[in-house]
Scaffold this motif. Structure first.
Motif, PDB file in Angstrom:
ATOM      1  N   UNK A 387      83.934 -56.563 -49.279  1.00  0.00           N
ATOM      2  CA  UNK A 387      84.938 -55.566 -49.438  1.00  0.00           C
ATOM      3  C   UNK A 387      85.983 -55.290 -48.258  1.00  0.00           C
ATOM      4  N   UNK A 388      87.187 -55.182 -48.424  1.00  0.00           N
ATOM      5  CA  UNK A 388      88.269 -54.948 -47.510  1.00  0.00           C
ATOM      6  C   UNK A 388      89.508 -53.942 -48.052  1.00  0.00           C
ATOM      7  N   UNK A 389      89.998 -53.316 -47.222  1.00  0.00           N
ATOM      8  CA  UNK A 389      91.169 -52.410 -47.839  1.00  0.00           C
ATOM      9  C   UNK A 389      92.407 -52.913 -47.230  1.00  0.00           C
ATOM     10  N   UNK A 390      93.742 -52.136 -47.820  1.00  0.00           N
ATOM     11  CA  UNK A 390      94.985 -52.396 -47.278  1.00  0.00           C
ATOM     12  C   UNK A 390      95.901 -50.910 -47.782  1.00  0.00           C
ATOM     13  N   UNK A 391      96.597 -50.729 -46.753  1.00  0.00           N
ATOM     14  CA  UNK A 391      97.422 -49.584 -46.919  1.00  0.00           C
ATOM     15  C   UNK A 391      98.791 -50.003 -46.841  1.00  0.00           C
ATOM     16  N   UNK A 392      99.535 -49.575 -47.786  1.00  0.00           N
ATOM     17  CA  UNK A 392     100.962 -49.988 -47.640  1.00  0.00           C
ATOM     18  C   UNK A 392     101.973 -48.726 -47.789  1.00  0.00           C
ATOM     19  N   UNK A 393     103.073 -48.804 -46.646  1.00  0.00           N
ATOM     20  CA  UNK A 393     103.955 -47.592 -46.577  1.00  0.00           C
ATOM     21  C   UNK A 393     105.330 -48.134 -46.862  1.00  0.00           C
ATOM     22  N   UNK A 394     106.211 -47.622 -47.822  1.00  0.00           N
ATOM     23  CA  UNK A 394     107.731 -48.144 -47.931  1.00  0.00           C
ATOM     24  C   UNK A 394     108.387 -47.862 -46.810  1.00  0.00           C
ATOM     25  N   UNK A 395     109.659 -48.447 -47.160  1.00  0.00           N
ATOM     26  CA  UNK A 395     110.455 -48.365 -45.831  1.00  0.00           C
ATOM     27  C   UNK A 395     111.171 -46.892 -45.835  1.00  0.00           C
ATOM     28  N   UNK A 414      86.518 -46.074 -40.122  1.00  0.00           N
ATOM     29  CA  UNK A 414      85.215 -45.551 -39.819  1.00  0.00           C
ATOM     30  C   UNK A 414      84.095 -45.933 -41.035  1.00  0.00           C
ATOM     31  N   UNK A 415      84.505 -46.145 -41.942  1.00  0.00           N
ATOM     32  CA  UNK A 415      83.699 -46.435 -43.084  1.00  0.00           C
ATOM     33  C   UNK A 415      82.836 -47.721 -43.050  1.00  0.00           C
ATOM     34  N   UNK A 416      81.731 -47.807 -43.095  1.00  0.00           N
ATOM     35  CA  UNK A 416      80.879 -48.996 -43.048  1.00  0.00           C
ATOM     36  C   UNK A 416      81.338 -50.170 -43.898  1.00  0.00           C
ATOM     37  N   UNK A 417      81.611 -49.481 -45.268  1.00  0.00           N
ATOM     38  CA  UNK A 417      81.735 -50.451 -46.386  1.00  0.00           C
ATOM     39  C   UNK A 417      82.966 -51.521 -46.238  1.00  0.00           C
TER      40      UNK A 417
END
Lengths: 435, 555
Positions: A387-395, A414-417
């Protein structure tokens, strides 16, 4: 008399790269196209400028994709050169070196989605999407239209810009009920933040020049006129050709030339097309001549006659009805779209990577925002990556979305998962793995 | 002994070379309208008091074809093209007598449309009525299959004295360039042959009996006899003579620039690791792109005699030449006059140069020293800019493999070799930015180059094992092959056919010099199975020197 345009050509056949020895995406795919262009003396014409591709950087890729576990693991040098070829094409147009440009590069990219775990539909990196972010981050361009004329639905490009109100994505393709990847139906019209900004035109098998050009004239052109993009990009797949071995359409080289003459894209990027002898040499020649504003009326495949590949009356009638619905949907979506409200939309999907046999599970949260284009968050895992995560912010990210993103970034780290966490912060130009 | 002669626009240079080095050299004025006479005079002077039987060969670089093309005194020639589908064939119009025939060959050499007899008859009538006696016939993809060209040529052979089929001019793909090349080849054929006849008879009259070779734009020679059917290859041999000359005079060229500075123009060329760069697809002749193999060379309108004047308050230099420098009795100020004023050049009447510089300085409101320095530096600046642009252009040549793009191979050059009459003067300024080398005998480098060039030849092989045929277009060879035909067979074939050709044409070379320079093999796939191979080879004798002269210079 047509106006001649200065055309930049990024011809990159990657003669030393193949997916596998007998895979259609192999070394000599552009060999006969190269022969045809050489024999025609195309590179000698005053209006043609041949440009070397750049090599896309990891950051170029990370402005667009969430790659897990990292960019290196899902790309080869060839992918970086291919995406770099598209970047070079954009640079040439936006810096005024040429009027238009065509990146004849491989490997292709339009099935590569927002998240990348490997290769699907012969694609790892979405060349057009990487190019779009390059354009937006370097040249202050806001509104861009991508018209995908590959026979397969451009599901990767659709996925990447699904919720982006500034990128109009139009795909003309063989109906997904009859061809890979199976998507691209008329009711796929864009995410909650970008209603109507995805337009799908699923054409029935055996559609010929008449049908394609009808859809161009009655759907694509009126929608483009309404959207008013600053830049038009053609995902120039060539597998709608009647001789393509893996599709069932009846489009001709002349048809492709006419389509480009009508569309007048600033930039075209080669996508699929595997009839390397019967189609590609002629289709590419037709597109190049049309883009340069030169006479393409003598471009014809040996043995081609229009009557042999003409579509049936049934097909004509079906397309006409289909086009009416699509245009009506686009304009009603526009009419009904009120001001954006603050809300969160959740979705989850399974994505299959046919080439690499990867099964990805993706959960996403789309934050629509009354002040900006909104935050986008994904959680993704596959049989290759935990499991991986992604965060995207617009222009145009607003202060509140920036803060929310920062809070989430800290929490995910900080989340181990979570194995990996990638940040695409377009507002503050911060593109990195924070875990 | 070997004689090298370079017939230039203004001067004809000649050298006599033996095993010890340059025995004699001379410079005579070129008589533009009688080149063979010019050559005779030069030869007579050079061989005076020499045992004529010791002369083994004469290598000749001449402007006969270049001048005919540039001055448009070529013979009226019919151009017949067989374009098939593609770009508009009317784009290829080169001369008044231009015919487009039906018929088509595809990229794999398959005939997809036959010639039309009716059309062919019409063309024949037209040619016959107009009294044209030379012709070029070129079909698209004739390098893959020459049948349509050969059939057309055969049909017209009784009408013409000479026909050039496109495929013999080049094995590379480029239909427009093959049209231009074949056209020029036919259009200069008669003039070149009459020149050859008179060179041979004049040489015999002088009592010299030896082989005579013609220098080509690629820095190699071919026997005069052999060039009679390929006269277009003798164009633009001037720059190649200089390039080969500098290689003979200096063996450690590394990556460097060569400037050949004359009165009107400067020719710029590049060496990479000591090897001269070639034009990617062929020479440009009189604005027309051809497939004539040529060393890379750019000419700019800056030379010692470039016209200097003030326009809108600034100094303008060139590109025109009005005549000799003022100090040598010329009509107007030149770059040389600035060099003379600065004391860099010791030449003629210094006062005349000074007068002009002082006058210009007054007009500009500067001191004469500053003005003269600006002229000299301005001229060198233009040359430097052209050097930079040529290097940039070379560095932006397209690359077609992942490996090359990732390697991102680029060149840079700090060393500049200068030859030509005003070499020393320009060198004084250019040495501020480059390491400048002016080799001994530089004033006859071109003739030395011509003398020491080796015979070169090249051909290409294309084999398609799926269709079962192989062709070597330049040698007019096509044959059937079986599906087992391999790269090894192709290598054997190309070498063997080229050797046979050389034997037939009585061209003597060292077979060890033959090398295969390109070898590509693509596995053809039908469906998901291998159906055969697409093989492409090029074989050549690389341009080079029979030996260098540097040893003697070091003594």
């Amino acid at each position: 008399m047509k106006t001649k345009k200065k055309l930049g050509l990024i011809f990159f056949p990657a003669y030393d790269w193949a997916i596998s020895p007998t895979h259609p995406e192999r070394e000599e795919r552009l060999l006969y196209t190269h022969d045809q262009l050489m024999e025609e003396g195309i590179f000698d014409l005053d209006c043609m400028t041949e440009l070397r591709p750049l090599v896309a950087s990891n950051e170029d890729i990370m402005k667009c994709h969430f790659c897990f576990p990292d960019v290196e693991s899902v790309t080869t040098e060839s992918h970086l050169v291919s995406a770099g070829g598209a970047i070079r094409a954009a640079k040439a147009v936006l810096e005024g070196e040429v009027d238009r440009s065509f990146a004849l590069v491989r490997p292709p990219g339009h099935h590569a989605m927002k998240t990348v775990h490997g290769n699907r539909g012969f694609c790892n990196i979405n060349n057009e999407a990487v190019m779009v972010e390059y354009i937006r981050s370097n040249y202050g361009i806001k509104k861009i239209a991508i018209v995908d004329t590959d026979c397969h639905h451009g599901d990767g490009t659709q996925d990447i810009f699904w919720n982006d109100p500034d990128v109009l994505f139009i795909s003309l393709h063989q109906d997904g009920r009859t061809l890979y990847p199976g998507s691209g139906h008329i009711d796929e019209t864009g995410g909650p933040g970008a209603p109507g900004k995805t337009v799908n035109i699923p054409l029935p098998p055996n559609t010929s020049d008449e049908g394609f050009l009808y859809a161009m004239e009655h759907v694509v052109m009126p929608i483009l006129d309404d959207f008013k993009p600053e830049i038009i990009i053609n995902s120039a797949g060539q597998d709608n050709h009647y001789s393509d071995p893996i599709t069932n359409m009846n489009f001709s080289a002349m048809g492709y030339a006419k389509l480009n003459d009508m569309l007048k894209p600033h930039i075209a990027v080669l996508e699929g097309g595997y009839s390397i002898q019967g189609a590609l040499p002629y289709v590419n020649l037709g597109i190049i001549l049309a883009m340069a504003g030169l006479d393409y009326s003598h471009v014809k495949e040996p043995g081609f006659t229009e009557s042999k590949y003409r579509q049936s009356g049934e097909v004509t009638e079906y397309i006409s009805g289909l086009c009416d619905i699509i245009v009506a949907d686009y304009f009603s979506a526009k009419k009904n779209a009120g001001p954006r409200k603050d809300s969160v939309h959740m979705a989850s999907r399974n994505i299959y990577y046919d080439t690499d046999g990867i099964q990805e599970t993706r959960k996403e949260e789309i934050y629509t925002c009354s002040k900006c284009s909104g935050l986008y968050v994904i959680e993704s895992s596959s049989n290759r990556n935990s499991l991986s995560a992604g965060i995207e912010l617009p222009y145009d990210a607003c202060e509140r979305c920036l803060q929310l993103a920062d809070t989430l970034a800290e929490k995910f780290t900080n989340e181990k998962k979570f194995h990996r966490v990638q940040l695409i912060d377009r507002k503050r130009r911060n593109f990195k793995y924070i875990k | 002994m070997i004689i090298g002669i370079d017939v230039g626009g203004t001067h004809t240079d000649a050298v006599l070379i033996d095993s010890t080095g340059i025995v004699k050299k001379n410079k005579t004025l070129t008589r533009k309208h009688d080149l063979s006479d010019t050559i005779s005079l030069s030869l007579a002077e050079l061989t005076e008091g020499i045992d004529l039987s010791s002369i083994k060969k004469i290598n000749l670089s001449t402007t006969i074809t270049t001048n005919a093309i540039i001055e448009n005194t070529v013979e009226k020639t019919a151009t017949v093209i067989i374009p098939g589908p593609g770009a508009n064939p009317n784009n290829h119009l080169i001369d008044e007598y231009f015919f487009i025939l039906k018929g088509s060959i595809d990229h794999r050499g398959e005939i997809t449309e036959q010639l039309s007899n009716e059309e062919l008859e019409k063309v024949k009538r037209n040619i016959s009525e107009s009294g044209i006696k030379t012709m070029a016939v070129v079909s698209k993809f004739s390098t893959r299959n020459s049948l349509l060209e050969d059939e057309t040529a055969e049909q017209c052979s009784s009408l013409c004295d000479f026909i050039t089929p496109g495929h013999i001019t080049s094995g590379s793909l480029n239909f427009p360039r093959r049209i231009n090349t074949a056209y020029y080849n036919s259009a200069v054929w008669r003039a070149f042959n009459s020149f050859s006849d008179s060179v041979i008879s004049n040489t015999e009259k002088l009592g010299i009996k030896c082989e005579i070779n013609i220098l080509k734009a690629d820095g190699g020679t071919i026997p005069l006899r052999y060039s009679r059917t390929r006269p277009v290859e003798s164009v633009l041999s001037g720059p190649s003579a200089s390039i080969m000359g500098i290689m003979a005079l200096h063996s450690t060229l590394k990556t460097s620039v060569l400037l050949d500075i004359g009165g009107t123009t400067t020719d710029i060329s590049l060496f990479v690791e000591g090897i001269p760069l070639i034009e990617k697809d062929g020479a440009k002749i009189n604005g027309k792109l051809t497939s004539v193999r040529s060393l890379l060379s750019r000419s700019i309108g800056i030379g010692g005699d470039s016209f200097v004047r003030i326009e809108n308050g600034t100094i303008k230099i060139g590109p025109e030449r009005k005549g000799a420098p003022l100090c040598l009795g010329g009509p107007s100020p030149t770059v040389i006059d600035a060099f003379v004023f600065l004391g860099i050049a010791e030449l003629g009447d210094k006062r005349k140069s000074a007068e002009a510089i002082i006058k210009m300085a007054a007009e500009l409101g500067d001191t004469p020293e500053v003005t003269a320095a600006r002229i000299a530096e301005g001229a060198c600046e233009k040359i430097s800019r052209e050097i930079t642009s040529l290097i940039d252009e070379t560095n932006s040549r397209p690359l077609y493999t992942v490996h090359e793009v990732i390697e991102n191979y680029t060149i840079s050059a700090d060393t500049v070799f200068i030859i030509g009459a005003p070499a020393g003067f320009f060198g004084e300024i250019l040495k501020k930015n480059y390491e400048v080398i002016i080799p001994e005998h530089h004033e006859v480098a071109n003739a030395v180059g011509a003398a020491l060039c080796k015979t070169t030849i090249q051909c290409s092989l294309f084999a398609d094992t799926t269709s079962g045929y192989m062709s070597i277009p330049e040698l007019n060879i096509e044959k059937e092959i079986n599906s087992e035909y391999s790269m090894g067979d192709a290598e054997t074939d190309i070498l063997q056919h080229l050797k046979e050709h050389l034997k037939t044409e009585n061209i003597r070379i060292n077979y060890d010099d033959l090398e295969i320079t390109e070898r590509t093999s693509f596995k053809m796939i039908k469906g998901y199975y291998s159906s055969g191979y697409d093989l492409r080879l090029k074989c050549q004798i690389k341009p080079g020197l029979s030996r260098t002269l540097e040893k003697r210079g070091a003594e």
